[in-house]
Design an enzyme around this catalytic site. Structure first.
Site, PDB file in Angstrom:
ATOM      1  N   GLU A 110       0.941  -1.193   0.138  1.00 20.65           N
ATOM      2  CA  GLU A 110      -0.100  -0.176  -0.021  1.00 20.65           C
ATOM      3  C   GLU A 110       0.749   1.119   0.003  1.00 20.65           C
ATOM      4  OE1 GLU A 110      -3.047   0.221   3.018  1.00 20.65           O
ATOM      5  OE2 GLU A 110      -4.418  -1.032   1.824  1.00 20.65           O
ATOM      6  N   HIS A 166       8.801 -26.622  -0.704  1.00 20.10           N
ATOM      7  CA  HIS A 166       8.028 -27.863  -1.291  1.00 20.10           C
ATOM      8  C   HIS A 166       6.847 -27.450  -2.300  1.00 20.10           C
ATOM      9  CE1 HIS A 166      10.322 -30.908   0.930  1.00 20.10           C
ATOM     10  NE2 HIS A 166      10.652 -29.864   1.620  1.00 20.10           N
ATOM     11  N   LYS A 196     -14.013  -0.366  -4.368  1.00 18.97           N
ATOM     12  CA  LYS A 196     -15.147  -0.266  -3.461  1.00 18.97           C
ATOM     13  C   LYS A 196     -16.279   0.390  -4.221  1.00 18.97           C
ATOM     14  CE  LYS A 196     -12.478   0.695   0.582  1.00 18.97           C
ATOM     15  NZ  LYS A 196     -11.826   1.778   1.656  1.00 18.97           N
TER      16      LYS A 196
HETATM   17  O1  PA5 Z   1      -3.685   1.144   5.799  1.00 20.60           O
HETATM   18  C1  PA5 Z   1      -4.938   1.502   5.522  1.00 20.60           C
HETATM   19  O2  PA5 Z   1      -5.128   2.689   5.806  1.00 20.60           O
HETATM   20  C2  PA5 Z   1      -5.891   0.472   5.219  1.00 20.60           C
HETATM   21  O3  PA5 Z   1      -5.396  -0.991   5.305  1.00 20.60           O
HETATM   22  C3  PA5 Z   1      -7.029   0.532   6.214  1.00 20.60           C
HETATM   23  O4  PA5 Z   1      -6.282   0.226   7.518  1.00 20.60           O
HETATM   24  C4  PA5 Z   1      -8.094  -0.290   6.045  1.00 20.60           C
HETATM   25  O5  PA5 Z   1      -8.805  -0.059   4.808  1.00 20.60           O
HETATM   26  C5  PA5 Z   1      -9.256  -0.397   7.100  1.00 20.60           C
HETATM   27  O6  PA5 Z   1      -9.921   1.022   7.220  1.00 20.60           O
HETATM   28  P1  PA5 Z   1     -10.525   1.560   8.521  1.00 20.60           P
HETATM   29  O7  PA5 Z   1      -9.560   1.466   9.666  1.00 20.60           O
HETATM   30  O8  PA5 Z   1     -11.042   3.140   8.211  1.00 20.60           O
HETATM   31  O9  PA5 Z   1     -11.817   0.521   8.438  1.00 20.60           O
END
Ligand code: PA5
Length: 449
Positions: free
Chosen positions: A287, A308, A423
């Site tokens: 990310e 393996h 989303k």
């Molecule tokens: O790193 C990030 O920002 C994302 O992975 C969020 O943690 C994830 O999308 C969950 O979001 P939220 O805590 O708003 O539900």
């Protein structure tokens, strides 16, 4: 004191000291940008000083809530996705075991839900909860993420049906924004205790906030030690000399390899309890770096298991594509001595008297040589053992290396714009109000209208 040592001597045929030194000025510049808070995403740098600046009053409340949960339930349900669950699960499994729930212990079972939309997982967990006392920790910074929101509906109903309104309120803990969002409003309305995801800490950098600390403390892990380890990383990883700062050096090496055409970093462990830590690493790097058409794609293996399965590919087709970063612990949590067996049917009596950790280490050394021979560069990040302080150090080490590496790469390591695309489509296909015009178009594309 450094709790992780970077060993790059086996990778010298792939990345020379000269190449690392040539990258050093960029790495130092990237670290200065991070420290001065002048880079992209600089409103998400709260994690940099978190090990010293964390909210001490909230930290004490986390410990108190953990004691309450330990004393009042058989099962803690942790609801969250991405950065709102991976860190806690990674630390609990690393320090306690991937079989944590099956161990004899005086702490509750901990189940993570709301990180998929699987109906089977949800109904299975509801069955597991039958006849059990439960508490719930719902974690969502935005408070609106679909997966945890669905799971929270279900488990809030369960708590409300099992207990009086007053008792139910004592059993639900919400970790979310300090002031805004639907989860915060609901928690305030219902009287749930709340913990804060700081504004300036993104999900994947949040394990050392209440997001990770509450479930981790419920598992009986010493969160003071975890924070002490992170603090020691905060103090030790400041040097602007690549020779004295392995975090800086690791970030530089990753970029040297990226520039040489490698597209994939494989995180390796020889301990299955690190499987979820690998998952945490994958989110952190993917990310943070995977944007604008750039970035190393993070993958992971647990060896010797995966030798393996995907080992064949790494050995004979991995060289152009990837390199390996092995997290090596010098001492196992537990060991086992092999004994002689009558008849020596399997031919393994030559190992009698040896520990299993010795055999595991020889497997590691053998693999290192084989993969290097196959043209796959291997780096080692070495730590003494899997202990809370070392893990806290490691978390901070990787967070900082990732941020520096992202700045060297020229991306904003603190946003994740690409996460929104699925989303948007999902909401349109589900018929969420406001997405009507998209629905028809998407259904046509899928050939389902
Ligand atoms: O790193 C990030 O920002 C994302 O992975 C969020 O943690 C994830 O999308 C969950 O979001 P939220 O805590 O708003 O539900």
């Amino acid at each position: 004191m450094e709790k992780i040592k970077l060993i790059n001597k086996y990778a010298e045929p792939f990345v020379s000291e000269n190449e690392i030194m040539a990258m050093a000025p960029k790495a130092v510049e990237a670290m200065k940008t991070l420290h001065s808070g002048t880079g992209a995403g600089n409103d998400f740098l709260g994690w940099v000083t978190l090990p010293t600046d964390y909210d001490k009053e909230e930290f004490a409340r986390i410990k108190k809530a953990a004691e309450y949960i330990k004393g009042n339930c058989d099962i803690l349900i942790v609801i969250g996705i991405g950065g709102s669950y991976l860190g806690a699960r990674a630390v609990i499994e690393a320090l306690k075991s991937c079989n944590y729930n099956a161990l004899a212990k005086d702490t509750p079972q901990i189940y993570f839900i709301g990180n998929t939309i699987s109906p089977s997982m949800l109904t299975e967990l509801l069955k597991i909860c039958e006849g059990k006392d439960i508490c719930v920790n719902v974690i969502s910074k935005s408070g609106t993420t679909t997966e945890p929101a669905i799971a929270f509906r279900v488990f809030r109903d369960l708590v409300n049906s099992k207990y009086s309104k007053e008792e139910a309120a004592k059993r639900i803990f919400a970790t979310t924004d300090k002031a805004k969002g639907t989860l915060k409003s609901l928690a305030d309305e219902e009287g749930y205790e709340t913990f804060v995801v700081p504004d300036n800490v993104g999900g994947r950098y949040s394990v050392l906030t209440a997001v990770g600390l509450l479930p981790i403390a419920v598992a009986g892990i010493d969160i003071d030690e975890l924070m002490n380890g992170a603090k020691s990383a905060q103090d030790s990883l400041m040097s602007e000399s690549i020779a004295d700062n392995d975090c800086l050096k690791y970030a530089a090496i990753r970029n040297v390899l990226y520039n040489k055409g490698k597209r994939l970093e494989c995180f390796i462990s020889y301990e299955p309890c690190m499987t979820m830590f690998n998952e945490w690493l994958k989110q952190l790097f993917a990310e943070s770096e995977g944007k604008d058409g750039k970035g190393l794609y993070p993958v992971s293996c647990v060896f010797s298991t995966d030798l393996h399965s995907v080992g064949q590919f790494i050995q004979e087709s991995g060289s152009d594509l990837m390199f390996e970063t092995c997290i090596k612990f010098n001492n196992p949590l537990d060991d086992f001595i092999l004994t002689e067996q009558e008849g020596n049917i399997d031919g393994l009596n030559f190992l009698a008297g040896k520990t299993l950790s010795y055999v595991n280490e020889k497997a590691r050394q053998g693999t290192l040589l084989a993969h290097t021979e196959g043209g796959v560069a291997n780096f080692i990040l070495e730590s003494d053992n899997i202990a809370a302080a070392n893990l806290g150090y490691m978390i901070y080490f990787f967070e900082k290396a990732c941020a520096i590496s992202g700045y060297i790469l020229g991306v904003n390591p603190f946003n994740q714009p690409g996460v929104e695309s699925y989303k948007k489509n999902m909401f349109a296909l589900l018929g969420k109000p406001g997405y009507e015009s998209e629905k028809e178009k998407l259904e046509k594309e899928l050939g389902i209208c």
